[in-house]
Design a protein around this motif. Structure first.
Motif, PDB file in Angstrom:
ATOM      1  N   MET A  73      12.506 -65.930 -51.018  1.00  0.00           N
ATOM      2  CA  MET A  73      13.668 -66.638 -50.455  1.00  0.00           C
ATOM      3  C   MET A  73      13.353 -67.277 -49.101  1.00  0.00           C
ATOM      4  N   ARG A  74      13.973 -68.417 -48.816  1.00  0.00           N
ATOM      5  CA  ARG A  74      13.798 -69.062 -47.496  1.00  0.00           C
ATOM      6  C   ARG A  74      14.632 -68.334 -46.440  1.00  0.00           C
ATOM      7  N   GLY A  75      15.842 -67.976 -46.810  1.00  0.00           N
ATOM      8  CA  GLY A  75      16.739 -67.299 -45.864  1.00  0.00           C
ATOM      9  C   GLY A  75      16.809 -65.808 -46.181  1.00  0.00           C
ATOM     10  N   ALA A  76      17.839 -65.168 -45.657  1.00  0.00           N
ATOM     11  CA  ALA A  76      17.977 -63.721 -45.849  1.00  0.00           C
ATOM     12  C   ALA A  76      18.931 -63.399 -46.986  1.00  0.00           C
ATOM     13  N   MET A  77      18.763 -62.192 -47.516  1.00  0.00           N
ATOM     14  CA  MET A  77      19.739 -61.680 -48.480  1.00  0.00           C
ATOM     15  C   MET A  77      20.917 -61.117 -47.692  1.00  0.00           C
ATOM     16  N   LEU A  78      22.144 -61.375 -48.165  1.00  0.00           N
ATOM     17  CA  LEU A  78      23.328 -60.774 -47.535  1.00  0.00           C
ATOM     18  C   LEU A  78      23.883 -59.768 -48.536  1.00  0.00           C
ATOM     19  N   TYR A  79      23.689 -58.488 -48.249  1.00  0.00           N
ATOM     20  CA  TYR A  79      23.993 -57.446 -49.226  1.00  0.00           C
ATOM     21  C   TYR A  79      25.191 -56.631 -48.756  1.00  0.00           C
ATOM     22  N   ASP A  80      26.181 -56.528 -49.644  1.00  0.00           N
ATOM     23  CA  ASP A  80      27.400 -55.799 -49.293  1.00  0.00           C
ATOM     24  C   ASP A  80      27.237 -54.324 -49.631  1.00  0.00           C
ATOM     25  N   ILE A  81      27.199 -53.468 -48.622  1.00  0.00           N
ATOM     26  CA  ILE A  81      26.973 -52.035 -48.875  1.00  0.00           C
ATOM     27  C   ILE A  81      28.214 -51.378 -49.483  1.00  0.00           C
ATOM     28  N   ALA A  82      29.374 -52.046 -49.415  1.00  0.00           N
ATOM     29  CA  ALA A  82      30.589 -51.455 -49.978  1.00  0.00           C
ATOM     30  C   ALA A  82      30.644 -51.650 -51.496  1.00  0.00           C
ATOM     31  N   THR A  83      30.097 -52.762 -51.991  1.00  0.00           N
ATOM     32  CA  THR A  83      30.213 -53.059 -53.431  1.00  0.00           C
ATOM     33  C   THR A  83      28.863 -53.139 -54.134  1.00  0.00           C
ATOM     34  N   GLY A  84      27.782 -53.210 -53.381  1.00  0.00           N
ATOM     35  CA  GLY A  84      26.456 -53.367 -53.989  1.00  0.00           C
ATOM     36  C   GLY A  84      26.199 -54.788 -54.457  1.00  0.00           C
TER      37      GLY A  84
END
Ligand code: PML
Length: 260
Positions: A133-144
């Motif tokens: 990926m060029r940018g970052a992953m945005l990962y929601d820890i509340a929902t996965g």
């Protein structure tokens, strides 16, 4: 005082015919005073033209005026350093710190239960997913769930620089750039923590950062020569809306005071 945002990206065409695609070579961004614009612009061109990844076919330098009243000044995260004997030890340390940050958002859950245990198992795989990926992953820890609007591109934190930074360095300084980015990211609404490994094959230091942990440099997180790297922004959708967080990362102008 007038400020200007400068962003540079350089790329190269690779492949033939239908397989032709653009390969990223180099990128940089600054927010500087009007007087520094010309010098920074030429340093950026030099950086693009002298990058070890090769000669660029395309260099784009975008210059935008920024109103002083729209700039947020942030104090840099405090920095600590963790020395490790191997990159495996470094990764374990990083995962441990991330666990700590995520656990503090689930105070009523036992450390070894349900979603937390699943998250721990998932983390190495999530990290691997960031490599192309060029940018970052945005990962929601509340929902996965992953929250980037485009999973291939990811989310990029932009419009930031160090306050009072007058240098016009044409070489990348990984740490100086990372502390600015990590400070902005840690202050985004709903942000829990960030994990970063450089994609520079010659640079093995990475970090975990959050408002609570500060900026924790882990001196070895991959093997020398490995060009895989990536970023995960761990976000909690119970604390803020994803759109607010993305808006902040991509649009808010931030200057980071690194001298406090
Ligand atoms: C990158 O290459 O963009 C990531 C840089 C990580 C810097 C880690 C450090 O030296 O503290």
């Amino acid at each position: 005082m007038d400020y200007y945002s400068l962003k540079m990206r350089a790329s190269q065409q690779i492949g033939e015919g239908d397989q032709k695609r653009e390969q990223h070579i180099s990128g940089a961004e600054r927010i500087v005073s009007r007087e520094a614009v010309e010098a920074v612009c030429s340093a950026m061109a030099r950086r693009a033209l002298t990058h070890s990844k090769g000669d660029p076919d395309f260099i784009n330098i975008k210059i935008e005026k920024v109103c002083e009243k729209d700039i947020q000044i942030l104090k840099a995260l405090p920095v600590t350093r963790v020395d490790v004997d191997s990159w495996q030890q470094g990764l374990d340390k990083a995962f441990e710190l991330i666990d700590k940050a995520v656990f503090s958002c689930h105070p009523r859950e036992g450390e070894n239960t349900g979603s937390l245990k699943d998250f721990r198992k998932k983390l190495p795989e999530l990290l691997r997913e960031t490599f192309p990926m060029r940018g970052a992953m945005l990962y929601d820890i509340a929902t996965g769930e992953r929250l980037e609007p485009n999973h291939e591109r990811g989310v990029r934190a932009t419009y930031m620089d160090a306050l009072r930074s007058s240098d016009v360095d044409s070489q990348k300084n990984h740490f100086n750039e990372a502390i600015v980015l990590a400070t902005k990211v840690a202050n985004a609404p709903g942000m829990v923590a960030e994990l970063c490994i450089s994609d520079d094959p010659e640079y093995v230091t990475g970090y975990v950062a959050s408002k609570e942990l500060g900026y924790v440099r882990i001196m070895k997180m991959k093997e020398m020569g490995d060009e895989n790297g990536g970023r995960i922004f761990l976000f909690d959708s119970r604390k803020a809306k994803a759109e607010e967080c993305i808006e902040y990362l991509q649009k808010k102008k931030v200057l980071v005071d690194t001298q406090l």
